[in-house]
Design a protein around this motif. Structure first.
Motif, PDB file in Angstrom:
ATOM      1  N   LEU A 140      -1.474   5.489  -1.770  1.00  0.00           N
ATOM      2  CA  LEU A 140      -2.019   5.421  -3.123  1.00  0.00           C
ATOM      3  C   LEU A 140      -3.237   4.503  -3.180  1.00  0.00           C
ATOM      4  O   LEU A 140      -3.278   3.459  -2.513  1.00  0.00           O
ATOM      5  N   LYS A 141      -4.204   4.884  -3.985  1.00  0.00           N
ATOM      6  CA  LYS A 141      -5.351   4.019  -4.247  1.00  0.00           C
ATOM      7  C   LYS A 141      -4.872   2.796  -5.035  1.00  0.00           C
ATOM      8  O   LYS A 141      -3.775   2.809  -5.601  1.00  0.00           O
ATOM      9  N   PRO A 142      -5.669   1.721  -5.086  1.00  0.00           N
ATOM     10  CA  PRO A 142      -5.326   0.603  -5.967  1.00  0.00           C
ATOM     11  C   PRO A 142      -5.111   1.095  -7.396  1.00  0.00           C
ATOM     12  O   PRO A 142      -5.890   1.900  -7.903  1.00  0.00           O
ATOM     13  N   ARG A 143      -4.018   0.659  -7.998  1.00  0.00           N
ATOM     14  CA  ARG A 143      -3.613   1.101  -9.337  1.00  0.00           C
ATOM     15  C   ARG A 143      -3.244   2.583  -9.371  1.00  0.00           C
ATOM     16  O   ARG A 143      -3.193   3.196 -10.432  1.00  0.00           O
ATOM     17  N   GLY A 144      -2.981   3.153  -8.205  1.00  0.00           N
ATOM     18  CA  GLY A 144      -2.518   4.534  -8.155  1.00  0.00           C
ATOM     19  C   GLY A 144      -1.145   4.671  -8.787  1.00  0.00           C
ATOM     20  O   GLY A 144      -0.386   3.702  -8.912  1.00  0.00           O
ATOM     21  N   GLU A 145      -0.813   5.883  -9.175  1.00  0.00           N
ATOM     22  CA  GLU A 145       0.411   6.118  -9.932  1.00  0.00           C
ATOM     23  C   GLU A 145       1.421   6.965  -9.158  1.00  0.00           C
ATOM     24  O   GLU A 145       1.054   7.894  -8.433  1.00  0.00           O
TER      25      GLU A 145
ATOM     26  N   THR B  12      10.416  -1.906  -8.255  1.00  0.00           N
ATOM     27  CA  THR B  12       9.872  -3.257  -8.367  1.00  0.00           C
ATOM     28  C   THR B  12       9.813  -3.951  -7.009  1.00  0.00           C
ATOM     29  O   THR B  12       8.841  -4.628  -6.673  1.00  0.00           O
ATOM     30  N   LYS B  13      10.847  -3.751  -6.210  1.00  0.00           N
ATOM     31  CA  LYS B  13      10.899  -4.322  -4.859  1.00  0.00           C
ATOM     32  C   LYS B  13       9.704  -3.877  -4.029  1.00  0.00           C
ATOM     33  O   LYS B  13       9.188  -4.640  -3.195  1.00  0.00           O
ATOM     34  N   HIS B  14       9.242  -2.662  -4.261  1.00  0.00           N
ATOM     35  CA  HIS B  14       8.117  -2.113  -3.492  1.00  0.00           C
ATOM     36  C   HIS B  14       6.794  -2.202  -4.259  1.00  0.00           C
ATOM     37  O   HIS B  14       5.868  -1.457  -3.971  1.00  0.00           O
ATOM     38  N   HIS B  15       6.743  -3.113  -5.202  1.00  0.00           N
ATOM     39  CA  HIS B  15       5.507  -3.467  -5.909  1.00  0.00           C
ATOM     40  C   HIS B  15       4.940  -2.304  -6.728  1.00  0.00           C
ATOM     41  O   HIS B  15       3.751  -2.022  -6.695  1.00  0.00           O
ATOM     42  N   PHE B  16       5.849  -1.679  -7.479  1.00  0.00           N
ATOM     43  CA  PHE B  16       5.455  -0.715  -8.495  1.00  0.00           C
ATOM     44  C   PHE B  16       5.857  -1.261  -9.856  1.00  0.00           C
ATOM     45  O   PHE B  16       6.962  -1.793 -10.009  1.00  0.00           O
TER      46      PHE B  16
ATOM     47  N   ILE C  68      13.145  10.152 -15.411  1.00  0.00           N
ATOM     48  CA  ILE C  68      11.732  10.499 -15.229  1.00  0.00           C
ATOM     49  C   ILE C  68      10.912   9.238 -15.422  1.00  0.00           C
ATOM     50  O   ILE C  68      10.901   8.655 -16.499  1.00  0.00           O
ATOM     51  N   ILE C  69      10.223   8.811 -14.364  1.00  0.00           N
ATOM     52  CA  ILE C  69       9.532   7.519 -14.371  1.00  0.00           C
ATOM     53  C   ILE C  69       8.098   7.674 -13.887  1.00  0.00           C
ATOM     54  O   ILE C  69       7.819   8.408 -12.930  1.00  0.00           O
ATOM     55  N   LYS C  70       7.204   6.985 -14.558  1.00  0.00           N
ATOM     56  CA  LYS C  70       5.827   6.843 -14.092  1.00  0.00           C
ATOM     57  C   LYS C  70       5.595   5.367 -13.816  1.00  0.00           C
ATOM     58  O   LYS C  70       5.865   4.517 -14.668  1.00  0.00           O
ATOM     59  N   ALA C  71       5.143   5.057 -12.594  1.00  0.00           N
ATOM     60  CA  ALA C  71       4.930   3.673 -12.190  1.00  0.00           C
ATOM     61  C   ALA C  71       3.556   3.524 -11.568  1.00  0.00           C
ATOM     62  O   ALA C  71       3.006   4.480 -11.000  1.00  0.00           O
ATOM     63  N   VAL C  72       2.987   2.339 -11.673  1.00  0.00           N
ATOM     64  CA  VAL C  72       1.672   2.075 -11.117  1.00  0.00           C
ATOM     65  C   VAL C  72       1.783   1.098  -9.958  1.00  0.00           C
ATOM     66  O   VAL C  72       2.592   0.147  -9.997  1.00  0.00           O
ATOM     67  N   LYS C  73       1.031   1.328  -8.926  1.00  0.00           N
ATOM     68  CA  LYS C  73       0.984   0.446  -7.763  1.00  0.00           C
ATOM     69  C   LYS C  73       0.346  -0.871  -8.148  1.00  0.00           C
ATOM     70  O   LYS C  73      -0.725  -0.906  -8.757  1.00  0.00           O
ATOM     71  N   THR C  74       0.976  -1.989  -7.813  1.00  0.00           N
ATOM     72  CA  THR C  74       0.420  -3.299  -8.073  1.00  0.00           C
ATOM     73  C   THR C  74      -0.016  -3.931  -6.752  1.00  0.00           C
ATOM     74  O   THR C  74       0.412  -3.523  -5.673  1.00  0.00           O
ATOM     75  N   GLY C  75      -0.890  -4.915  -6.843  1.00  0.00           N
ATOM     76  CA  GLY C  75      -1.401  -5.556  -5.635  1.00  0.00           C
ATOM     77  C   GLY C  75      -2.376  -4.652  -4.906  1.00  0.00           C
ATOM     78  O   GLY C  75      -2.923  -3.711  -5.477  1.00  0.00           O
ATOM     79  N   LYS C  76      -2.587  -4.918  -3.628  1.00  0.00           N
ATOM     80  CA  LYS C  76      -3.569  -4.167  -2.838  1.00  0.00           C
ATOM     81  C   LYS C  76      -2.970  -2.863  -2.318  1.00  0.00           C
ATOM     82  O   LYS C  76      -1.779  -2.738  -2.129  1.00  0.00           O
TER      83      LYS C  76
END
Length: 227
Positions: free
Chosen positions: A125-130, A180-184, A219-227
């Motif tokens: 995923l790109k930074p802030r990818g979903e 959350t553990k995987h920074h989403f 049904i969940i939409k999550a965004v990648k946090t960090g790098k």
């Protein structure tokens, strides 16, 4: 008579190569398409024959797909998806690019190593990818009643012809904790329907909106946090 053993590829080829959307599936699918948006580069893991991907293409998205079934991959390619055969459990994601959005619809419940899976997704995923992820809900209204009655709440105990091939089930808190553990960071949660019968013939979309933790699907939409 000994039962015939199926490997993962053979099982999925048998169960999902010719999968078509049922009425209940369309509610979940339409939600995924709405959450994905338009004009993005999207990876659909477990793309089947392109039932979701084809509709994403209609919204000016560039769609890539992965599936363990060679028959499904062939169908997905025929509708314009850039699809490859892949066992996400044992193989890396083969595309060299990074994605705006990854869709994993009804996938995580089939996997033994969910941590490795989410790291593969995160790395692509790109930074802030979903990430849009859906999975059956262990705590549906019907399953709660069945457990109270001392009955098996529609969960397979081995791989047979009627099995869906699920290895695990989630409730909202366990899935959110894993993400959350995987920074989403979870930015959207809902369900599709609350079933009143095992066949799904009798159901309520309204009740799923009011009480999503009782619904059939998480049904969940999550965004990648960090790098």
């Amino acid at each position: 008579m000994a039962l015939k053993k199926l490997n993962t590829t053979a099982f999925n080829e048998m169960k999902y190569a010719d999968w078509v959307l049922g009425d209940g599936d369309r509610i979940r699918t339409n939600t995924i398409i709405s959450l994905a948006g338009k004009e993005k580069t999207i990876l659909d893991i477990g793309c089947c024959g392109g039932e979701i991907g084809q509709q994403l293409l209609n919204k000016n998205n560039k769609v890539y797909g992965l599936d363990i079934s060679p028959t499904a991959v062939k169908k997905a390619c025929s509708v314009g998806i850039i699809a490859k055969k892949n066992n996400i459990e044992t193989e890396n994601i083969p595309f060299r690019i990074k994605f705006d959005t990854v869709i994993a619809a009804e996938i995580i419940e089939h996997l033994a190593d969910t941590d490795a899976f989410l790291e593969k997704v995160r790395n692509k995923l790109k930074p802030r990818g979903e990430l849009i992820i859906t999975t059956p809900n262990l705590a549906t209204l019907g399953r709660r009643f069945l457990l109270l009655l001392g009955k098996n709440p529609h969960m397979e105990v081995n791989f047979e012809t009627h099995s869906a091939g699920h290895l695990r089930y989630f409730i909202k808190p366990t899935l959110l904790n894993l993400l959350t553990k995987h920074h989403f960071k979870v930015i959207h949660f809902q369900s599709d329907i609350v079933n009143f019968s095992s066949s799904g013939k009798y159901n309520s979309q309204l009740l799923a909106k009011l009480f999503p933790t009782l619904g059939r699907t998480l049904i969940i939409k999550a965004v990648k946090t960090g790098k």
